[in-house]
Design a protein around this motif. Structure first.
Motif, mmCIF file in Angstrom:
data_model
loop_
_atom_site.group_PDB
_atom_site.id
_atom_site.type_symbol
_atom_site.label_atom_id
_atom_site.label_comp_id
_atom_site.label_asym_id
_atom_site.label_seq_id
_atom_site.Cartn_x
_atom_site.Cartn_y
_atom_site.Cartn_z
ATOM 1 N N VAL A 182 0.816 -1.213 0.000
ATOM 2 C CA VAL A 182 0.000 0.000 0.000
ATOM 3 C C VAL A 182 0.849 1.262 0.000
ATOM 4 O O VAL A 182 0.402 2.325 -0.454
ATOM 5 C CB VAL A 182 -0.978 -0.006 1.205
ATOM 6 C CG1 VAL A 182 -0.224 0.206 2.512
ATOM 7 C CG2 VAL A 182 -2.077 1.032 1.017
ATOM 8 N N ASP A 183 2.096 1.161 0.456
ATOM 9 C CA ASP A 183 2.983 2.331 0.470
ATOM 10 C C ASP A 183 3.284 2.839 -0.939
ATOM 11 O O ASP A 183 3.674 4.002 -1.119
ATOM 12 C CB ASP A 183 4.309 1.989 1.164
ATOM 13 C CG ASP A 183 4.149 1.753 2.662
ATOM 14 O OD1 ASP A 183 3.085 2.109 3.204
ATOM 15 O OD2 ASP A 183 5.090 1.212 3.284
ATOM 16 N N SER A 198 -2.297 -1.800 -12.240
ATOM 17 C CA SER A 198 -2.499 -2.511 -10.980
ATOM 18 C C SER A 198 -1.403 -3.547 -10.784
ATOM 19 O O SER A 198 -1.148 -4.356 -11.687
ATOM 20 C CB SER A 198 -3.876 -3.197 -10.984
ATOM 21 O OG SER A 198 -4.098 -3.877 -9.769
ATOM 22 N N TRP A 199 -0.740 -3.470 -9.631
ATOM 23 C CA TRP A 199 0.309 -4.435 -9.290
ATOM 24 C C TRP A 199 -0.215 -5.337 -8.183
ATOM 25 O O TRP A 199 -0.707 -4.850 -7.150
ATOM 26 C CB TRP A 199 1.580 -3.727 -8.825
ATOM 27 C CG TRP A 199 2.215 -2.855 -9.877
ATOM 28 C CD1 TRP A 199 1.904 -2.787 -11.200
ATOM 29 C CD2 TRP A 199 3.264 -1.909 -9.671
ATOM 30 N NE1 TRP A 199 2.698 -1.878 -11.838
ATOM 31 C CE2 TRP A 199 3.547 -1.314 -10.938
ATOM 32 C CE3 TRP A 199 4.006 -1.499 -8.567
ATOM 33 C CZ2 TRP A 199 4.528 -0.349 -11.108
ATOM 34 C CZ3 TRP A 199 4.988 -0.536 -8.720
ATOM 35 C CH2 TRP A 199 5.249 0.034 -9.985
ATOM 36 N N THR A 200 -0.116 -6.648 -8.358
ATOM 37 C CA THR A 200 -0.665 -7.613 -7.412
ATOM 38 C C THR A 200 0.463 -8.372 -6.709
ATOM 39 O O THR A 200 1.323 -8.959 -7.365
ATOM 40 C CB THR A 200 -1.598 -8.614 -8.119
ATOM 41 O OG1 THR A 200 -2.669 -7.893 -8.744
ATOM 42 C CG2 THR A 200 -2.179 -9.610 -7.127
ATOM 43 N N PHE A 201 0.422 -8.347 -5.382
ATOM 44 C CA PHE A 201 1.451 -8.984 -4.561
ATOM 45 C C PHE A 201 0.817 -10.109 -3.738
ATOM 46 O O PHE A 201 -0.372 -10.079 -3.418
ATOM 47 C CB PHE A 201 2.066 -7.969 -3.591
ATOM 48 C CG PHE A 201 2.755 -6.804 -4.260
ATOM 49 C CD1 PHE A 201 4.134 -6.799 -4.426
ATOM 50 C CD2 PHE A 201 2.028 -5.713 -4.706
ATOM 51 C CE1 PHE A 201 4.773 -5.730 -5.028
ATOM 52 C CE2 PHE A 201 2.660 -4.631 -5.316
ATOM 53 C CZ PHE A 201 4.031 -4.644 -5.486
ATOM 54 N N ARG A 202 1.652 -11.091 -3.376
ATOM 55 C CA ARG A 202 1.186 -12.194 -2.527
ATOM 56 C C ARG A 202 2.219 -12.473 -1.434
ATOM 57 O O ARG A 202 3.423 -12.376 -1.667
ATOM 58 C CB ARG A 202 0.971 -13.461 -3.364
ATOM 59 C CG ARG A 202 -0.141 -13.358 -4.389
ATOM 60 C CD ARG A 202 -0.350 -14.663 -5.122
ATOM 61 N NE ARG A 202 -1.414 -14.560 -6.128
ATOM 62 C CZ ARG A 202 -1.238 -14.160 -7.363
ATOM 63 N NH1 ARG A 202 -0.003 -13.825 -7.774
ATOM 64 N NH2 ARG A 202 -2.246 -14.091 -8.207
ATOM 65 N N ARG A 203 1.702 -12.834 -0.254
ATOM 66 C CA ARG A 203 2.588 -13.270 0.840
ATOM 67 C C ARG A 203 1.767 -14.079 1.834
ATOM 68 O O ARG A 203 0.734 -13.624 2.302
ATOM 69 C CB ARG A 203 3.222 -12.075 1.552
ATOM 70 C CG ARG A 203 4.262 -12.496 2.601
ATOM 71 C CD ARG A 203 4.933 -11.311 3.256
ATOM 72 N NE ARG A 203 4.013 -10.622 4.169
ATOM 73 C CZ ARG A 203 4.368 -9.590 4.940
ATOM 74 N NH1 ARG A 203 5.614 -9.122 4.881
ATOM 75 N NH2 ARG A 203 3.498 -9.017 5.733
ATOM 76 N N ASP A 204 2.248 -15.288 2.120
ATOM 77 C CA ASP A 204 1.604 -16.151 3.114
ATOM 78 C C ASP A 204 0.110 -16.317 2.855
ATOM 79 O O ASP A 204 -0.724 -16.246 3.768
ATOM 80 C CB ASP A 204 1.820 -15.592 4.528
ATOM 81 C CG ASP A 204 3.291 -15.490 4.904
ATOM 82 O OD1 ASP A 204 4.083 -16.315 4.405
ATOM 83 O OD2 ASP A 204 3.644 -14.572 5.666
ATOM 84 N N GLY A 205 -0.243 -16.518 1.607
ATOM 85 C CA GLY A 205 -1.638 -16.722 1.259
ATOM 86 C C GLY A 205 -2.468 -15.459 1.169
ATOM 87 O O GLY A 205 -3.664 -15.513 0.856
ATOM 88 N N THR A 206 -1.851 -14.322 1.423
ATOM 89 C CA THR A 206 -2.548 -13.035 1.342
ATOM 90 C C THR A 206 -2.221 -12.359 0.024
ATOM 91 O O THR A 206 -1.075 -12.366 -0.420
ATOM 92 C CB THR A 206 -2.131 -12.109 2.502
ATOM 93 O OG1 THR A 206 -2.471 -12.748 3.732
ATOM 94 C CG2 THR A 206 -2.848 -10.764 2.418
ATOM 95 N N ALA A 208 -2.521 -8.747 -2.224
ATOM 96 C CA ALA A 208 -2.739 -7.304 -2.145
ATOM 97 C C ALA A 208 -2.540 -6.700 -3.529
ATOM 98 O O ALA A 208 -1.472 -6.841 -4.119
ATOM 99 C CB ALA A 208 -1.783 -6.669 -1.140
ATOM 100 N N SER A 209 -3.576 -6.051 -4.047
ATOM 101 C CA SER A 209 -3.481 -5.365 -5.335
ATOM 102 C C SER A 209 -3.432 -3.864 -5.093
ATOM 103 O O SER A 209 -4.227 -3.327 -4.308
ATOM 104 C CB SER A 209 -4.676 -5.708 -6.221
ATOM 105 O OG SER A 209 -4.635 -7.069 -6.600
ATOM 106 N N VAL A 210 -2.522 -3.203 -5.756
ATOM 107 C CA VAL A 210 -2.328 -1.777 -5.571
ATOM 108 C C VAL A 210 -2.514 -1.067 -6.905
ATOM 109 O O VAL A 210 -1.878 -1.436 -7.904
ATOM 110 C CB VAL A 210 -0.926 -1.469 -5.012
ATOM 111 C CG1 VAL A 210 -0.743 0.030 -4.818
ATOM 112 C CG2 VAL A 210 -0.681 -2.225 -3.721
#
Length: 291
Positions: A182-183, A198-206, A208-210
């Motif tokens: 989000v930063d 839109s950039w989509t990130f993943r970590r530990d099953g989570t 986050a699209s920014v």
């Protein structure tokens, strides 16, 4: 002139647009070429070439015959090379298509190794970020990244690359280092139009699209590289695109504990014919080089 030689003569005429030039390439007289083409047309009972003051051009039937004849000649040549064990020493000409930046950074610096291993081989490298038609451009193998737009393409995945968010130390010193996806909203993004906003990130099953914003958008990787190195902002890119700068610290990764979707590298071969020994050998070489 036998049937195979006649097909070869017709292919040369179409590609040169001239009886005389085709005759010079084959090493026979122009009358023999003209007679051969007339004999083919007589046997098939169809006009293959249109003769005008502007030269020679194939009819629809001639174009179909040309494509089939060229394929037959190519596969016959490959059969002979295979029988001779030509994989140990490839010869002739290989036409390679690749995106400009990837080829410049990852292929061309290592190309002398491939040429040294095959001293009788010549390589034409066609640099183009667009997806070009392999058959019409006479391409033997194309190196393409990402999802393939043509589901019918004859392709082989040869590597999977990492994607990262990158920037220069100078940019990060001025604007700070993002710690979570989000930063990024507070930063200037250098947008590659193929990836969108839109950039989509993943970590530990989570996940986050920014939604990113930036004042500059580019259609080619060379523009992304230049903008990042000019301290203009953050960019999402494959590590291949900044390989030298990531090694020397001129560009660094951020958000390394978040994952972005990987990018696949494909070797794509012309549809409708077997991949040549030269093309397969080059695919193996690239796979070893970037894998």
């Amino acid at each position: 002139m036998d049937r195979f030689q006649a097909m070869n003569a017709f292919v040369r005429v179409v590609e040169t647009g001239s009886f005389s030039q085709a005759a010079r390439q084959i090493g026979i007289g122009q009358p023999a070429i003209s007679k051969t083409i007339a004999q083919i047309e007589d046997r098939l009972q169809v006009r293959l070439l249109i003769r005008s003051t502007h030269g020679l051009s194939p009819t629809d039937a001639g174009l179909r015959f040309y494509e089939r004849a060229k394929t037959a000649i190519h596969e016959a040549d490959e059969a002979e090379l295979e029988a001779k064990g030509a994989g140990a020493g490839l010869s002739g000409r290989l036409r390679v298509s690749a995106a400009t930046t990837f080829a410049r950074l990852m292929v061309v610096p290592r190309l002398p190794e491939f040429l040294a291993a095959n001293p009788d081989l010549e390589v034409d490298v066609v640099l183009d970020d667009r997806v070009i038609d392999l058959v019409s451009e006479g391409i033997d193998i194309a190196l393409r990244m990402g999802e393939l737009s043509d589901s019918a393409a004859v392709a082989r995945k040869i590597a999977t690359g990492r994607r990262s968010v990158v920037a220069t130390p100078a940019y990060l010193d001025r604007h700070g280092i993002p710690n979570v996806p989000v930063d990024i909203a507070a930063h200037q993004a250098i947008v590659y139009t193929q990836l969108g906003n839109s950039w989509t990130f993943r970590r530990d099953g989570t996940e986050a699209s920014v939604a990113v914003s930036g004042r500059v958008r580019f259609t080619a990787a060379e523009g992304i590289r230049a903008a990042v190195k000019a301290d203009m902002g953050l960019a999402v890119t494959s590590d291949w695109m900044f390989w030298p700068e990531l090694q020397n610290g001129e560009v660094i990764r951020v958000l390394e504990d978040w994952d972005l979707p990987d990018i696949d590298l494909w070797a794509v071969f012309p549809t409708g014919r077997l991949a040549s020994a030269k093309a397969r050998a080059f695919a193996d070489f690239v796979e070893t080089m970037v894998g």
